[in-house]
Design a protein around this motif. Structure first.
Motif: not given
Length: 571
Positions: A23-31
């Motif tokens: 994951a390279d973005a906060a939204s990617h990581r959290l979703l």
């Protein structure tokens, strides 16, 4: 999206305690962590139950605001015949980003990247001016063969877009449709909790005239927005301008003078070793524009905005020339190039060079430069354009204040297309005077899943997602702590049923788990309000209501809890 009964024990929410490695973005990581999405392959994601609920609410907001401006919903095919795209000229322009295939009969087909051509084909049936104006929209899957899908739902190859299209008799009608969409988009993003900035933008391969992007500040963004802190100017760096300080040039020599510069290959080399400041140098770039080698001239301290070059020339697929192409045409390698004396190649120069004198540029011979260059006198047949990439700190074109640069994710884009597509596809209507009129079009898009990701980018913390009530998968979680205590369960079930009956989007966490695990899941998933029903509280006749956004907890009498929560949910 409400369910008559939703119990966490039956809900599919595969949460992770650790961040996904890729994951390279906060939204990617959290979703991914919170059980909303799973990747099938690069750029293609499965939406799990929680994501489907959020997506439905995002669509509902967009649909409501489109209805407010009089738009009508349609649904067009996702597969398109190549012939329609050839008629508009975009079959080749779209290049490798368009997914193409053949059917069993050998007919060429495209998977739709966008639908301007297809909507214009429908508009062939208008017949009379009396059927205009029209605004049509759809929610449809788009396919784009992104070379580097990244950041989860932000840059993908398959996604849902709300795309709408306006048809009007004249430019005044198009202006009105454009303004209606502009205001609708402001309302949509405000309701979604996305801090979108409307900015001036390039129309790119869409063609037409003005366009405005709606940009959400995010470290995961691939676009840079240049904006004035005073709020009177904002533009994508591909379109942005700024004030440049005036430059006073001396007259220079009567003609250019060649001088040796052995080993000089860069702007900095020439500045350091020969005392020529970068702002007194002419940087010569060589690009291939629709097959033609072209010299692109910039001030030495300025960077080329490649989209500006494409917009200025109309080139379908501009690219930097290879070194072998450059040497064959000019006889020198990059670092020693210039336009003085060149007559066989087109030349386009940035406006910052207009009127400049006593400049230094390459001599088209390795190890040599030319000084005393008067651009107007010594370089033939120059075409002028704004090609410069604006940098942070430069003066705002409106008020002169220092501009700031902000990395952003594009969440919406609206275009004035004019007659590009109606002319290409033969769309006319019979006007009031009996003559044929070409309708003018506008195009307006929002990526639905990208909007979901933008909400998360804008609203999260160390514990997880912080959804606004408007699009949260559930508005309220009633968390039952003592699942084997009949009195506590009865209180939780009663409160859950009351909230459900009164229209709240609520889930009952009836799992036999530790309280800490339940609380962590509610926070990770981002449910706006948690109502905790436990043994001590029920014995005292109270429950606890916790706001996800602030972490603040209130103790509320059980009899008043439903009304209290309804008040919190009220817009």
């Amino acid at each position: 999206m409400r369910s008559p009964r939703m119990r966490w024990s039956r809900l599919y929410t595969p949460t992770f305690r650790e961040d996904p490695a890729d994951a390279d973005a906060a939204s990617h990581r959290l979703l991914v962590r919170a059980g909303f999405v799973r990747q099938l392959m690069a750029g293609h994601y499965s939406l799990l139950p929680l994501a489907v609920r959020v997506r439905a609410k995002v669509i509902a907001v967009i649909r409501e605001e489109m209805g407010r401006i009089g738009a009508q919903e349609v649904l067009l095919p996702a597969m398109h015949p190549a012939e329609i795209w050839r008629r508009s000229g975009r079959w080749d322009v779209m290049g490798e980003e368009m997914f193409r295939l053949q059917d069993r009969r050998g007919a060429e087909i495209a998977l739709g990247m966008t639908h301007e051509e297809i909507f214009a084909t429908l508009a062939q049936e208008f017949g009379s001016y009396r059927r205009l104006p029209q605004i049509w929209y759809q929610f449809q899957t788009k396919f784009r063969d992104e070379p580097r899908p990244k950041s989860g739902l932000i840059r993908v190859r398959e996604f849902t877009m709300k795309d709408s299209y306006s048809f009007d008799l004249d430019a005044a009608g198009l202006d009105r449709a454009f303004d209606l969409h502009h205001e609708a988009y402001r309302r949509i993003f405000a309701r979604l909790g996305v801090p979108a900035i409307p900015v001036r933008a390039s129309s790119g391969s869409m063609g037409g005239g003005d366009s405005v992007e709606f940009m959400c500040p995010s470290d995961a963004g691939e676009d840079v927005v240049v904006r004035c802190p005073d709020g009177d100017y904002a533009a994508n760096v591909e379109k942005a301008t700024s004030r440049l300080a005036p430059v006073e040039d001396g007259p220079g020599p009567p003609e250019p003078e060649r001088f040796g510069t052995p080993g000089v290959r860069t702007i900095e080399d020439l500045a350091v070793r020969y005392g020529v400041p970068a702002d007194r140098q002419i940087k010569t770039l060589v690009h291939v524009l629709d097959g033609a080698l072209t010299l692109v001239l910039m001030r030495g301290d300025h960077a080329l905005a490649e989209q500006k070059l494409a917009d200025a020339t109309g080139a379908a697929a501009p690219r930097p020339a290879r070194e072998d192409e450059i040497v064959a045409a000019l006889g020198a390698r990059p670092g020693s190039l210039g336009a003085v004396g060149v007559t066989g190649l087109p030349v386009i120069a940035d406006e910052a060079l207009r009127g400049r004198r006593d400049m230094v540029t390459g001599a088209n011979a390795d190890g040599f430069h030319v000084r005393g260059v008067d651009v107007g006198r010594d370089i033939a047949a120059v075409r002028w354009a704004d090609l410069r990439e604006v940098a942070a700190g430069e003066p705002c074109p409106e008020c002169g204040a220092p501009l700031e640069a902000v990395r952003c994710v594009e969440v919406g884009h609206i275009f004035k297309l004019g007659t590009k597509y109606t002319e290409a596809l033969g769309v006319t209507v019979l006007g009031p005077g009996g003559d044929d009129i070409l309708p003018v079009m506008g195009s307006y898009g929002i990526g639905v899943e990208r909007a979901m990701a933008a909400v998360v980018e804008a609203s999260h913390d160390d514990a997880g997602i912080v959804w606004p009530v408007s699009v949260a998968p559930f508005e309220v979680a009633v968390v039952l702590l003592n699942v084997n205590d009949d009195e506590v369960r009865s209180a939780a079930e009663s409160l859950y049923g009351t909230l459900l009956a009164e229209g709240a989007d609520v889930v009952l966490d009836d799992r036999d788990e530790r309280p800490g695990a339940k609380f962590k899941d509610v926070e990770l998933i981002g449910i706006p309000y948690r109502v905790t029903v436990g043994g001590r509280g029920v014995a005292a006749g109270t429950v606890e209501v916790t706001a996800r956004a602030t972490g603040a907890t209130e103790t509320v009498p059980i009899a008043e809890a439903a009304a209290h929560v309804r008040g919190l949910l009220a817009p």
